[in-house]
Design a protein around this motif. Structure first.
Motif, PDB file in Angstrom:
ATOM      1  N   ALA A  18     -30.405  27.704 -33.879  1.00  0.00           N
ATOM      2  CA  ALA A  18     -30.154  28.012 -32.481  1.00  0.00           C
ATOM      3  C   ALA A  18     -30.994  27.114 -31.588  1.00  0.00           C
ATOM      4  N   SER A  19     -30.459  26.759 -30.437  1.00  0.00           N
ATOM      5  CA  SER A  19     -31.221  25.944 -29.498  1.00  0.00           C
ATOM      6  C   SER A  19     -32.323  26.784 -28.875  1.00  0.00           C
ATOM      7  N   LEU A  20     -33.408  26.110 -28.482  1.00  0.00           N
ATOM      8  CA  LEU A  20     -34.538  26.770 -27.846  1.00  0.00           C
ATOM      9  C   LEU A  20     -34.672  26.302 -26.410  1.00  0.00           C
ATOM     10  N   THR A  21     -35.193  27.170 -25.571  1.00  0.00           N
ATOM     11  CA  THR A  21     -35.548  26.743 -24.227  1.00  0.00           C
ATOM     12  C   THR A  21     -36.904  26.065 -24.290  1.00  0.00           C
ATOM     13  N   ILE A  22     -37.237  25.294 -23.251  1.00  0.00           N
ATOM     14  CA  ILE A  22     -38.538  24.639 -23.203  1.00  0.00           C
ATOM     15  C   ILE A  22     -39.657  25.669 -23.163  1.00  0.00           C
ATOM     16  N   SER A  23     -39.468  26.755 -22.450  1.00  0.00           N
ATOM     17  CA  SER A  23     -40.476  27.810 -22.400  1.00  0.00           C
ATOM     18  C   SER A  23     -40.724  28.388 -23.781  1.00  0.00           C
ATOM     19  N   GLU A  24     -39.669  28.578 -24.560  1.00  0.00           N
ATOM     20  CA  GLU A  24     -39.830  29.086 -25.924  1.00  0.00           C
ATOM     21  C   GLU A  24     -40.553  28.070 -26.809  1.00  0.00           C
ATOM     22  N   ILE A  25     -40.244  26.797 -26.620  1.00  0.00           N
ATOM     23  CA  ILE A  25     -40.928  25.756 -27.391  1.00  0.00           C
ATOM     24  C   ILE A  25     -42.431  25.792 -27.140  1.00  0.00           C
ATOM     25  N   ASN A  26     -42.833  25.916 -25.883  1.00  0.00           N
ATOM     26  CA  ASN A  26     -44.258  25.929 -25.558  1.00  0.00           C
ATOM     27  C   ASN A  26     -44.935  27.195 -26.052  1.00  0.00           C
ATOM     28  N   GLY A  27     -44.283  28.331 -25.862  1.00  0.00           N
ATOM     29  CA  GLY A  27     -44.870  29.598 -26.264  1.00  0.00           C
ATOM     30  C   GLY A  27     -46.051  29.977 -25.390  1.00  0.00           C
ATOM     31  N   PRO A  28     -46.596  31.177 -25.591  1.00  0.00           N
ATOM     32  CA  PRO A  28     -47.657  31.691 -24.714  1.00  0.00           C
ATOM     33  C   PRO A  28     -49.066  31.269 -25.125  1.00  0.00           C
ATOM     34  N   ALA A  29     -49.207  30.514 -26.234  1.00  0.00           N
ATOM     35  CA  ALA A  29     -50.515  30.072 -26.692  1.00  0.00           C
ATOM     36  C   ALA A  29     -50.626  28.561 -26.545  1.00  0.00           C
ATOM     37  N   HIS A  30     -51.715  27.999 -27.040  1.00  0.00           N
ATOM     38  CA  HIS A  30     -51.944  26.564 -26.873  1.00  0.00           C
ATOM     39  C   HIS A  30     -50.979  25.726 -27.707  1.00  0.00           C
ATOM     40  N   ARG A  31     -50.772  26.111 -28.940  1.00  0.00           N
ATOM     41  CA  ARG A  31     -49.900  25.341 -29.828  1.00  0.00           C
ATOM     42  C   ARG A  31     -48.534  26.008 -29.922  1.00  0.00           C
ATOM     43  N   SER A  32     -47.510  25.181 -30.062  1.00  0.00           N
ATOM     44  CA  SER A  32     -46.136  25.674 -30.112  1.00  0.00           C
ATOM     45  C   SER A  32     -45.903  26.517 -31.369  1.00  0.00           C
ATOM     46  N   PRO A  33     -45.221  27.629 -31.226  1.00  0.00           N
ATOM     47  CA  PRO A  33     -44.860  28.401 -32.420  1.00  0.00           C
ATOM     48  C   PRO A  33     -43.833  27.683 -33.292  1.00  0.00           C
ATOM     49  N   TYR A  34     -43.271  26.591 -32.789  1.00  0.00           N
ATOM     50  CA  TYR A  34     -42.249  25.837 -33.533  1.00  0.00           C
ATOM     51  C   TYR A  34     -42.732  24.439 -33.898  1.00  0.00           C
ATOM     52  N   GLU A  35     -44.055  24.296 -34.012  1.00  0.00           N
ATOM     53  CA  GLU A  35     -44.660  23.014 -34.352  1.00  0.00           C
ATOM     54  C   GLU A  35     -44.055  22.451 -35.638  1.00  0.00           C
ATOM     55  N   ASN A  36     -43.740  21.161 -35.605  1.00  0.00           N
ATOM     56  CA  ASN A  36     -43.199  20.403 -36.749  1.00  0.00           C
ATOM     57  C   ASN A  36     -41.766  20.817 -37.122  1.00  0.00           C
ATOM     58  N   LYS A  37     -41.064  21.431 -36.200  1.00  0.00           N
ATOM     59  CA  LYS A  37     -39.683  21.820 -36.459  1.00  0.00           C
ATOM     60  C   LYS A  37     -38.733  20.972 -35.618  1.00  0.00           C
ATOM     61  N   ASP A  38     -37.545  20.714 -36.177  1.00  0.00           N
ATOM     62  CA  ASP A  38     -36.506  20.011 -35.438  1.00  0.00           C
ATOM     63  C   ASP A  38     -35.743  20.999 -34.568  1.00  0.00           C
ATOM     64  N   VAL A  39     -35.370  20.538 -33.392  1.00  0.00           N
ATOM     65  CA  VAL A  39     -34.629  21.382 -32.458  1.00  0.00           C
ATOM     66  C   VAL A  39     -33.417  20.619 -31.941  1.00  0.00           C
ATOM     67  N   THR A  40     -32.422  21.357 -31.545  1.00  0.00           N
ATOM     68  CA  THR A  40     -31.206  20.757 -30.997  1.00  0.00           C
ATOM     69  C   THR A  40     -30.869  21.406 -29.663  1.00  0.00           C
ATOM     70  N   ASP A  41     -30.158  20.653 -28.866  1.00  0.00           N
ATOM     71  CA  ASP A  41     -29.610  21.174 -27.606  1.00  0.00           C
ATOM     72  C   ASP A  41     -30.689  21.731 -26.671  1.00  0.00           C
ATOM     73  N   VAL A  42     -31.794  20.983 -26.582  1.00  0.00           N
ATOM     74  CA  VAL A  42     -32.826  21.370 -25.613  1.00  0.00           C
ATOM     75  C   VAL A  42     -32.400  20.826 -24.249  1.00  0.00           C
ATOM     76  N   THR A  43     -32.263  21.710 -23.291  1.00  0.00           N
ATOM     77  CA  THR A  43     -31.756  21.323 -21.978  1.00  0.00           C
ATOM     78  C   THR A  43     -32.873  21.382 -20.947  1.00  0.00           C
ATOM     79  N   GLY A  44     -32.948  20.346 -20.096  1.00  0.00           N
ATOM     80  CA  GLY A  44     -33.970  20.343 -19.070  1.00  0.00           C
ATOM     81  C   GLY A  44     -33.673  19.374 -17.948  1.00  0.00           C
ATOM     82  N   LEU A  45     -34.412  19.549 -16.861  1.00  0.00           N
ATOM     83  CA  LEU A  45     -34.332  18.696 -15.680  1.00  0.00           C
ATOM     84  C   LEU A  45     -35.407  17.625 -15.783  1.00  0.00           C
ATOM     85  N   VAL A  46     -35.021  16.377 -15.649  1.00  0.00           N
ATOM     86  CA  VAL A  46     -35.983  15.273 -15.680  1.00  0.00           C
ATOM     87  C   VAL A  46     -36.771  15.280 -14.371  1.00  0.00           C
ATOM     88  N   THR A  47     -38.105  15.476 -14.477  1.00  0.00           N
ATOM     89  CA  THR A  47     -38.942  15.547 -13.276  1.00  0.00           C
ATOM     90  C   THR A  47     -39.762  14.282 -13.039  1.00  0.00           C
TER      91      THR A  47
END
Length: 610
Positions: A18-47
């Motif tokens: 399943a695709s993840l949101t950027i907020s889910e990728i970051n998670g509430p702690a310092h390191r991502s809960p999905y560290e070293n995992k491949d992700v697809t269909d990450v959608t975002g606005l280029v800032t």
């Protein structure tokens, strides 16, 4: 500072269906809960787009303030992807979630690496920064929960845990590291930035914006001041790094005000940093450009003699800044009757010739002062053993005294050698005068040995002086490092050195509790850290005695902090005689190019009569 954001590919294959949101990728702690995992269909606005990647903001952010809604996408130097996007595009990508750092001492940066399968959803979307101080504001006291558990950011012992390993859920309203991490990758705006440092060689500066701060001094900087646990070292400050568009920041110095800054928050070389979209511009310079000279003038009698202290930063006979040091001593320090000098090199400076004498260097400085003021200083010094006192290789730095012979004479001169320890003798005399304190103690390995001396003051009494330059903080970690509390390099040596000097002072006071003693120099430590506590009940900090406001107690700039490494301590007898004390901010207020030393001098006016 130049920044380089890049990643190292990691072996192993992980895939999230399943695709993840950027907020889910970051998670509430310092390191991502999905560290070293491949992700697809990450959608975002280029800032924002930089030379090695770009920044994406979640288009469907969650409501958890601990989780950053933005992330850095690392593309290396290739423009194959960056060349196909623009700020305001909404895109979808695949990639791998990595935690990157360029040193084990640093914190990790969450990023999406090796992006592929870019699909553009739309273009021309509005990009609004998060306004710091309005929408989000940093906490003003604490760096991390680990520090507070240990006793503060300067707690001893330090390096008790690692922020990235504990990886606790962020408490962004309480802790500075958690706050800046919760905005990692985010485009922000800083209204009303005030400069807290001076531009380094890369154009980096530290600032605070229009939010609550502590320790604000009269120049506009943030001073390390007493805090809830030891000391408050200003986690509310943020570093501004190199512009993303390749332009160069305008040079700034302490207290300058900048135009509004807009940029992205990331972690670079040990610090949370805002990379501005374009170069910083100075809105107004702090005034006056340089401080006035000291107001403390010698009374030319023992009831009001002046004592200066100045780290003259690798001063040698050939130093280009020797005339400027002389000018500072005359013009800004008022040609004190007595001067504690640190970082005096041998006569040929960093030329590693085996020479250790500093007589020509000190004579040249004395002559330059005489030409400007008419005062002919004499000097007292003991040369070190070649290569044994640290500092710049070949320079053989040491401490030394300048004194005006109209008011001071060395009592019963009997100088010791570099390895002979002076002692307090019955009748309140010194075995060697001047002489080094405990010079063969391992605490002084590769460090300057303190120089003790006793001088007659002309009224039949004597004053004891001790000139110190404790071990440097080399080997320290960033205050925003992974080690918590941060590593305070050389701490154990400084502790032993302080205890050695304090013991020597105690022996003088055991002979005569009314003895007049001055201990001054570069202690390389803050008032609130344990080495300085070794003097409690023995000698008294003149800043405290004279009620200098805590915010004005600084002689040095380092990162975001106005801080004090240089101190003058006196015995109780002197505290009872209405002492006066000033720091002269001739270097901290200056530009990097304009500073003569990296330390400010200080001046005291003391009654040392019988």
């Amino acid at each position: 500072m130049k920044f380089l954001l890049f990643s190292l590919g990691l072996s192993g294959l992980f895939f999230l269906g399943a695709s993840l949101t950027i907020s889910e990728i970051n998670g509430p702690a310092h390191r991502s809960p999905y560290e070293n995992k491949d992700v697809t269909d990450v959608t975002g606005l280029v800032t924002a787009i930089g030379p090695s990647g770009f920044f994406l903001r979640d288009t469907t952010p969650d409501r958890l303030i601990q989780t950053s809604n933005s992330v850095y996408v690392f593309t290396s130097s290739s423009i194959s992807i960056r060349g196909n996007i623009a700020v305001g595009d909404i895109i979808t990508i695949d990639g791998r979630i990595l935690e990157y750092r360029s040193s084990e001492a640093y914190l990790f940066l969450t990023e999406i690496s090796a992006p592929r399968n870019l699909r553009k959803v739309s273009s021309g979307n509005k990009v609004e920064p998060v306004v710091l101080g309005m929408e989000r504001a940093p906490p003003a006291y604490h760096y991390s929960a680990i520090d507070e558990t240990a006793g503060g950011v300067f707690a001893v012992p330090n390096n008790q845990s690692l922020y990235s390993v504990v990886n606790a859920t962020a408490e962004q309203d309480k802790y500075g590291l958690d706050f800046w991490e919760s905005l990692g990758g985010e485009l922000v705006k800083i209204p009303g930035p005030v400069v807290l440092s001076k531009s380094n060689s890369f154009g980096d500066v530290w600032v605070n914006g229009e939010w609550r701060v502590t320790g604000k001094n009269s120049r506009g900087g943030l001073t390390i001041v007493p805090g809830y646990t030891g000391a408050d070292a200003n986690p509310e400050a943020i570093r501004i790094g190199s512009p993303l568009d390749g332009t160069k920041n305008e040079a700034a110095k302490l207290g300058d005000k900048l135009e509004e800054v807009t940029g992205v928050i990331t972690y670079v070389l040990g610090f949370y940093t805002v990379l501005p979209l374009t170069a910083l511009k100075v809105k107004s310079h702090a005034e006056p450009s340089l401080p006035p000279p000291t107001l403390l003038k010698s009374g030319s009698t023992c009831s009001g003699l002046t004592f200066g202290c100045y780290n003259v930063e690798n001063l040698a006979l050939s130093s280009a800044h020797l005339p400027q040091v002389a000018d500072h001593i005359v013009t800004y320090m008022g040609t004190p009757d007595f001067v504690f000098l640190q970082e005096v090199q041998d006569d040929d400076g960093s030329n590693n010739s085996g020479n250790v004498s500093s007589n020509q260097t000190l004579a040249a400085l004395s002559a330059a002062i005489r030409d400007r003021s008419g005062v002919s200083y004499e000097f007292a010094v003991i040369d070190p053993v070649d290569g044994m006192d640290g500092g710049q290789p070949g320079g053989n730095i040491r401490v030394a005294y300048f004194y005006n012979p109209e008011f001071f004479t060395v009592r019963n001169p009997n100088p010791g050698s570099s390895t002979e320890a002076t002692e307090v003798l019955p009748g309140l005399e010194l075995k060697f005068n001047p002489g080094r304190i405990d010079p063969v103690n391992v605490a002084w390995t590769n460090s300057r040995k303190p120089l003790a001396a006793v001088f007659d003051t002309g009224d039949g009494d004597k004053v004891f002086v001790i000139n110190v330059h404790f071990t440097s903080k080399g080997g320290s970690s960033s205050i925003q490092s992974d080690a918590r509390p941060p590593v305070n390099g050389g701490l154990a040596d400084r502790q032993a050195q302080a205890e050695s000097v304090a013991s020597f002072v105690s022996k003088i006071l055991a002979e005569d509790r009314t003895a007049k003693i001055i201990i001054a120099g570069d202690f390389n430590e803050f008032t609130y850290v344990s080495p300085m506590r070794a003097f409690d009940g023995i000698a008294y900090d003149l800043d405290v005695v004279t009620s200098t406001p805590v915010e004005e107690r600084y002689t040095y700039l380092f990162d975001m902090n106005s801080q004090q490494l240089d101190h003058m301590l006196v015995s109780y007898e002197i505290t009872q005689r209405d002492p006066e004390y000033e720091h002269v901010h001739i270097n901290t207020w200056n530009t990097l190019e304009g500073e003569v030393s990296d330390h400010d001098p200080s001046v005291a006016k003391l009654n040392v009569c019988k």
